[in-house]
Design a protein around this motif. Structure first.
Motif, short mmCIF file in Angstrom:
data_model
loop_
_atom_site.label_atom_id
_atom_site.label_comp_id
_atom_site.label_asym_id
_atom_site.label_seq_id
_atom_site.Cartn_x
_atom_site.Cartn_y
_atom_site.Cartn_z
N VAL A 139 0.84 -1.20 0.00
CA VAL A 139 0.00 0.00 0.00
C VAL A 139 0.87 1.26 0.00
O VAL A 139 0.65 2.19 -0.79
N VAL A 143 1.14 4.24 -2.80
CA VAL A 143 0.92 5.64 -2.47
C VAL A 143 2.12 6.48 -2.90
O VAL A 143 1.96 7.55 -3.49
N LEU C 144 -5.28 7.34 0.41
CA LEU C 144 -5.42 5.95 -0.04
C LEU C 144 -6.41 5.82 -1.20
O LEU C 144 -6.52 4.77 -1.81
#
Lengths: 212, 212, 212
Positions: A139, A143, C144
């Protein structure tokens, strides 16, 4: 005793294999984004150690694990150097990368759950910590690449952690030997991952009735 | 003694100069993105204290440094107010901003390495902590702006920290006086930065052989 | 005593109402981005617990609060399940969501300020901690989602925390009973939020004189 040491050794080795695979996925992403050599190194690092770092921060374990583990750091350096130099080659062995990545996912999930068990959290928190350890490196990688996290959109990934991690947690609670529980968890997670990539299986998404 | 106090005073002053410059770069980015006044303030803050915050979190230093340092907080407020009001003017002195930013980069690198030395980490971790302290504020700024981090794509920036930081680390280990090591580090980092901006020198990127 | 327990009970209830509303806003965002079920769950979580988590990390409170608060976790699960299933319905009660969200914002601000007061920080840090607790879950949600944080661009949001939080802080310092201060803070923040949404009031942005 001897047996236990060997199985510890194998576990540590698999941990480095997983770290290697995660770092390579960071390298591939950084190259896709035309990041420079420093960007490549940073993405390799955050992908490999991001999940464990967030877990340790949430639990208040400090300094975070990788600061005291030179083997992990050197593995990331080696992964970065080799996959940058042999970039064209790496692109061609995508299937193997997925396999190693799945091993990393399983090992990281197990480590995360073990940290939760050590701190005496309940099953829900332990499995959350395992899943987070396995998935949040990716993740952060996404990002920092300016992409929406692949984790939320691609084939079954986190669910593999949740299923394999749940089995691992309850196997340990039922008194099954740790290294048998580990093997079980690794086999389940790797199998789910390889099948979902092979047959392109995704979680359902919720369709919006009206367009914005 | 007297001398040492003076050099501490200069170091603290340079730290605030660097904080100011980092905050201004956050303000410029927020204005470019048409963020409102609160967005401008947040971007000024995260740019100025982001790197040190991540370092302290990783090391388990709590509360993180800036919570107990009002001078840093007021410097950021002043930087935000003045550069927002005199925005057009600030755009015209870009060269000076780069210079102050380079000073901040050097000071932050030194502080990060010192934290690592205090915790008795090896050279690799210390230099990583220095580089992270210097550079990750900018990474968070860019992520909160919806941009790919400039750090991974622009002229030599992190490499300046790594080179200057390595020199500083080994100078201290060789027993060279702390403030001489510091001056050395600052001169090296500022020189590398100013030259790389002046001549637009970047790290190499790895070209992908095939287009996606 | 009895009274105090009741007001604690109401505060805890409002905290869960706020957590619910924050989680729903994560779900709505995830569905808008066509994230899968796991992505929906993660966005619900980070929106609801993100601000408090960053606050606890900065203060060195560990493990972070939600790891030991099953009520919060179950509230997020329930919010995720119901708002995913009844998605079309939820879209139609936007006004109510804004109202519950404002309550959450107020409660989270109060909790953040209380943590600061417990650690004996000054007013500036306390109000910052309150604002951060209220707003940074939404910032992480937007990052996100690959979006620029709404917080920096939309109607008055953080400013409501700052105004309501300041009143709360000084009311407590002046010796006004905690639960009266709380009611005051909640009323102020909810009123500011509802008015700014109703009349679409935003903070000013700074216009760039020249185009890039």
């Amino acid at each position: 005793m001897d047996h236990s040491i060997t199985s510890r050794g194998i576990f540590e080795l698999l941990n480095l294999v997983g770290t290697f695979a995660f770092a390579v996925s960071g390298v591939m992403k950084a190259i896709e984004k035309e990041y420079d050599l420093f960007g490549i190194l940073v993405l390799a690092f955050v992908t490999a150690i991001g999940g464990g770092t967030i877990r340790d921060l949430l639990l208040g374990i400090s300094p975070v694990a990788w600061l005291n583990d030179n083997r992990v750091i050197y593995t990331i350096f080696i992964a970065t150097a080799t996959s940058t130099v042999f970039f064209s080659l790496v692109s061609k062995v995508q299937r193997w990368l997925t396999f190693f990545d799945a091993i990393g996912l399983a090992i990281f999930t197990i480590i995360g759950i073990n940290r939760g068990i050590e701190k005496e959290f309940n099953e829900m928190i332990c499995i959350t910590l395992g899943t987070l350890t396995g998935t949040f490196g990716g993740v952060i990688r996404d990002v920092l690449s300016g992409d929406k996290p692949l984790l939320f959109r691609k084939e079954i990934y986190a669910l593999a952690c949740i299923i394999g991690g749940s089995l691992y947690f309850f196997a340990r609670k039922m008194g099954i030997l740790t290294h048998i529980s580990e093997v079980l968890c690794i086999v389940i997670i790797v199998t789910i991952r390889m099948l979902s990539v092979r047959y392109n299986i995704s979680l359902p998404i919720v369709r919006q009735p009206q367009q914005k």
